[in-house]
Design a protein around this motif. Structure first.
Motif, PDB file in Angstrom:
ATOM      1  N   PRO A  72       0.780  -1.319   0.412  1.00 20.52           N
ATOM      2  CA  PRO A  72      -0.043   0.167   0.258  1.00 20.52           C
ATOM      3  C   PRO A  72       0.782   1.051  -0.211  1.00 20.52           C
ATOM      4  CG  PRO A  72      -1.019  -1.220   1.625  1.00 20.52           C
ATOM      5  CD  PRO A  72       0.823  -2.219   1.136  1.00 20.52           C
ATOM      6  N   THR A  73      -0.037   2.289  -0.593  1.00 23.18           N
ATOM      7  CA  THR A  73       1.047   3.443  -0.218  1.00 23.18           C
ATOM      8  C   THR A  73      -0.780   4.642  -0.036  1.00 23.18           C
ATOM      9  OG1 THR A  73       0.188   4.436  -2.522  1.00 23.18           O
ATOM     10  CG2 THR A  73       2.116   3.556  -2.887  1.00 23.18           C
ATOM     11  N   ASN A  74       0.102   5.930   0.363  1.00 22.45           N
ATOM     12  CA  ASN A  74      -1.485   6.686   1.102  1.00 22.45           C
ATOM     13  C   ASN A  74      -2.120   7.118  -0.367  1.00 22.45           C
ATOM     14  OD1 ASN A  74       0.101   8.875  -0.200  1.00 22.45           O
ATOM     15  ND2 ASN A  74       0.785   9.586   2.357  1.00 22.45           N
ATOM     16  N   ILE A  75      -1.911   6.693  -1.622  1.00 18.93           N
ATOM     17  CA  ILE A  75      -2.539   7.224  -2.791  1.00 18.93           C
ATOM     18  C   ILE A  75      -2.970   6.528  -3.808  1.00 18.93           C
ATOM     19  CG2 ILE A  75      -1.277   9.571  -3.372  1.00 18.93           C
ATOM     20  CD1 ILE A  75       0.087   7.999  -5.157  1.00 18.93           C
ATOM     21  N   ASP A 175      19.469  11.226   2.081  1.00 17.80           N
ATOM     22  CA  ASP A 175      20.294  10.077   2.138  1.00 17.80           C
ATOM     23  C   ASP A 175      19.231   9.193   2.651  1.00 17.80           C
ATOM     24  OD1 ASP A 175      23.655   9.937   1.541  1.00 17.80           O
ATOM     25  OD2 ASP A 175      23.415  11.180   4.229  1.00 17.80           O
ATOM     26  N   PHE A 176      18.456   9.729   3.227  1.00 19.43           N
ATOM     27  CA  PHE A 176      17.274   8.631   3.226  1.00 19.43           C
ATOM     28  C   PHE A 176      15.717   9.826   3.050  1.00 19.43           C
ATOM     29  CE2 PHE A 176      20.233   7.057   6.056  1.00 19.43           C
ATOM     30  CZ  PHE A 176      20.627   5.772   5.503  1.00 19.43           C
ATOM     31  N   ASP A 177      15.244   8.939   2.259  1.00 18.90           N
ATOM     32  CA  ASP A 177      13.660   9.721   2.196  1.00 18.90           C
ATOM     33  C   ASP A 177      12.694   8.751   2.112  1.00 18.90           C
ATOM     34  OD1 ASP A 177      12.984  12.674   0.281  1.00 18.90           O
ATOM     35  OD2 ASP A 177      11.586  10.737  -0.811  1.00 18.90           O
ATOM     36  N   PHE A 178      11.586   9.625   2.463  1.00 16.99           N
ATOM     37  CA  PHE A 178      10.215   8.921   3.000  1.00 16.99           C
ATOM     38  C   PHE A 178       9.515   9.880   1.754  1.00 16.99           C
ATOM     39  CE2 PHE A 178      13.187   7.920   6.104  1.00 16.99           C
ATOM     40  CZ  PHE A 178      13.476   6.894   5.900  1.00 16.99           C
ATOM     41  N   ASP A 179       8.255   8.842   1.613  1.00 16.87           N
ATOM     42  CA  ASP A 179       7.160   9.726   0.855  1.00 16.87           C
ATOM     43  C   ASP A 179       5.981   9.136   0.693  1.00 16.87           C
ATOM     44  OD1 ASP A 179       8.370  12.051  -1.126  1.00 16.87           O
ATOM     45  OD2 ASP A 179       9.726  10.395  -1.267  1.00 16.87           O
ATOM     46  N   LEU A 180       4.961   8.690   0.744  1.00 22.43           N
ATOM     47  CA  LEU A 180       3.717   8.374   0.518  1.00 22.43           C
ATOM     48  C   LEU A 180       3.085   7.523   1.519  1.00 22.43           C
ATOM     49  CD1 LEU A 180       3.281   8.641  -3.431  1.00 22.43           C
ATOM     50  CD2 LEU A 180       2.768  10.015  -1.893  1.00 22.43           C
ATOM     51  N   GLY A 181       3.556   7.091   2.554  1.00 25.55           N
ATOM     52  CA  GLY A 181       2.567   6.573   3.610  1.00 25.55           C
ATOM     53  C   GLY A 181       3.820   5.575   3.705  1.00 25.55           C
ATOM     54  N   TYR A 182       5.200   5.753   3.725  1.00 29.53           N
ATOM     55  CA  TYR A 182       5.536   4.631   4.053  1.00 29.53           C
ATOM     56  C   TYR A 182       5.482   4.234   5.506  1.00 29.53           C
ATOM     57  CZ  TYR A 182       9.847   1.391   5.568  1.00 29.53           C
ATOM     58  OH  TYR A 182      10.846   0.491   5.991  1.00 29.53           O
ATOM     59  N   ALA A 183       5.505   2.320   5.292  1.00 32.98           N
ATOM     60  CA  ALA A 183       4.950   2.315   7.153  1.00 32.98           C
ATOM     61  C   ALA A 183       5.808   0.890   7.258  1.00 32.98           C
ATOM     62  CB  ALA A 183       3.667   1.557   6.699  1.00 32.98           C
ATOM     63  N   GLY A 184       7.574   1.038   6.698  1.00 31.70           N
ATOM     64  CA  GLY A 184       8.599  -0.515   7.244  1.00 31.70           C
ATOM     65  C   GLY A 184       9.525   0.265   8.649  1.00 31.70           C
ATOM     66  N   LYS A 185      10.226  -0.921   8.715  1.00 34.73           N
ATOM     67  CA  LYS A 185      10.848  -0.496   9.869  1.00 34.73           C
ATOM     68  C   LYS A 185      12.303  -0.762   9.110  1.00 34.73           C
ATOM     69  CE  LYS A 185       7.891  -2.907  12.976  1.00 34.73           C
ATOM     70  NZ  LYS A 185       7.268  -3.992  13.442  1.00 34.73           N
ATOM     71  N   LEU A 186      13.433   0.298   9.786  1.00 38.40           N
ATOM     72  CA  LEU A 186      14.508   0.406   9.472  1.00 38.40           C
ATOM     73  C   LEU A 186      15.382   0.099  11.159  1.00 38.40           C
ATOM     74  CD1 LEU A 186      14.062   3.423   7.120  1.00 38.40           C
ATOM     75  CD2 LEU A 186      14.166   0.880   7.135  1.00 38.40           C
ATOM     76  N   GLN A 187      16.377  -0.569  10.533  1.00 41.08           N
ATOM     77  CA  GLN A 187      17.729  -0.479  11.929  1.00 41.08           C
ATOM     78  C   GLN A 187      18.645  -0.360  11.530  1.00 41.08           C
ATOM     79  OE1 GLN A 187      17.274  -4.448  14.203  1.00 41.08           O
ATOM     80  NE2 GLN A 187      17.863  -3.340  15.936  1.00 41.08           N
ATOM     81  N   TYR A 188      19.744  -0.008  11.675  1.00 44.67           N
ATOM     82  CA  TYR A 188      21.591   1.069  12.184  1.00 44.67           C
ATOM     83  C   TYR A 188      21.925   1.740  10.335  1.00 44.67           C
ATOM     84  CZ  TYR A 188      21.328  -3.258  15.238  1.00 44.67           C
ATOM     85  OH  TYR A 188      21.130  -3.952  16.329  1.00 44.67           O
ATOM     86  N   LEU A 189      21.221   2.538  10.569  1.00 39.14           N
ATOM     87  CA  LEU A 189      21.141   3.970  10.079  1.00 39.14           C
ATOM     88  C   LEU A 189      22.511   4.773   9.846  1.00 39.14           C
ATOM     89  CD1 LEU A 189      17.222   4.396   8.800  1.00 39.14           C
ATOM     90  CD2 LEU A 189      18.776   2.749   8.207  1.00 39.14           C
ATOM     91  N   LEU A 190      23.030   4.801   8.508  1.00 35.95           N
ATOM     92  CA  LEU A 190      24.067   5.737   8.741  1.00 35.95           C
ATOM     93  C   LEU A 190      24.331   6.804   7.711  1.00 35.95           C
ATOM     94  CD1 LEU A 190      26.799   6.985   9.956  1.00 35.95           C
ATOM     95  CD2 LEU A 190      28.062   5.124   9.113  1.00 35.95           C
ATOM     96  N   SER A 191      24.165   8.274   8.118  1.00 37.27           N
ATOM     97  CA  SER A 191      24.532   8.743   6.875  1.00 37.27           C
ATOM     98  C   SER A 191      25.811  10.005   7.501  1.00 37.27           C
ATOM     99  CB  SER A 191      23.464   9.963   7.171  1.00 37.27           C
ATOM    100  OG  SER A 191      23.452  10.898   5.822  1.00 37.27           O
ATOM    101  N   TYR A 192      26.888   9.819   6.346  1.00 37.19           N
ATOM    102  CA  TYR A 192      27.766  10.007   6.494  1.00 37.19           C
ATOM    103  C   TYR A 192      27.945  11.437   5.494  1.00 37.19           C
ATOM    104  CZ  TYR A 192      32.795  10.223   8.220  1.00 37.19           C
ATOM    105  OH  TYR A 192      33.965  10.414   8.304  1.00 37.19           O
ATOM    106  N   ARG A 193      28.989  12.327   5.418  1.00 37.82           N
ATOM    107  CA  ARG A 193      29.191  13.548   4.703  1.00 37.82           C
ATOM    108  C   ARG A 193      30.684  13.908   5.203  1.00 37.82           C
ATOM    109  NH1 ARG A 193      24.103  15.915   1.590  1.00 37.82           N
ATOM    110  NH2 ARG A 193      22.852  13.523   2.398  1.00 37.82           N
TER     111      ARG A 193
END
Length: 196
Positions: A72-75, A175-193
């Motif tokens: 599913p999405t929210n559209i 680095d992490f972009d979320f749109d249209l009702g994402y509903a999952g689970k994420l673990q151990y994320l790293l954004s490095y610049r």
């Protein structure tokens, strides 16, 4: 395009080199359509690498890996921004546990969006990096690194997919972009610049 419920299987240690194209509308992309599967079977010692074939590599040499699912999405349903509207660019549905395959130990380099200069703030970003649109929870994603994308690294557009151990390194936009009702689970994320 991987279509008709087919599976694309990429074994450990494979390097995929995309031809550089400076025309934003003609970037090399890999699209896994609804019902099809991508199986990237990298390992710690032998990751799968998607990179630029250019002698002098640069962000934006190629486009994205785009996975389209039936979660599913929210559209409801939609089509990938920046691609021609067709059944091959449609995402969305009602199957939360949809399965689009598995990705383990993948590194993506010098990708960069189909058309990042023409993003409209109220629309979904143009596909970039690893673009997961309506991907369901039966899909597995772990140990993925995206390096030097011209635009976003990871895009979650609706869907319920879970993922672990994701790294975004020196990318041009989110680095992490979320749109249209994402509903999952994420673990151990790293954004490095290291670059501004």
């Amino acid at each position: 395009f991987v279509k008709n419920n087919a599976s694309l299987i990429i074994p450990a240690g494979v390097t995929v080199s995309a031809v550089k194209n400076d025309a934003l509308g003609d970037k090399s992309i890999l699209v896994i359509t609804k019902g099809a599967k991508l199986m990237i079977n990298g390992t710690l010692e032998k990751p799968v690498v998607f990179t630029s074939a250019a002698t002098t590599k640069a962000p934006g040499d190629w486009g994205a890996i785009i996975i389209l699912g039936k979660a599913p999405t929210n559209i409801g349903t939609g089509n990938v921004e920046g691609l021609t509207v067709s059944p091959d660019t449609e995402f969305g549905g009602t199957i939360s546990n949809d399965n689009s395959g598995s990705i383990s130990y993948l590194r993506m380099e010098y990708c960069g969006g189909i058309n990042p200069d023409n993003e409209n703030e109220w629309l979904v970003d143009k596909a970039s990096g690893l673009c997961l649109e309506s991907v369901g929870s039966a899909t597995t994603i772990n140990n993925v690194m995206i390096v030097h994308s011209r635009d976003d690294a990871f895009q979650f557009v609706g869907g319920t997919v879970n993922a672990t151990h994701l790294i975004g390194y020196n990318n041009g936009d989110d680095d992490f972009d979320f749109d249209l009702g994402y509903a999952g689970k994420l673990q151990y994320l790293l954004s490095y610049r290291t670059e501004l």
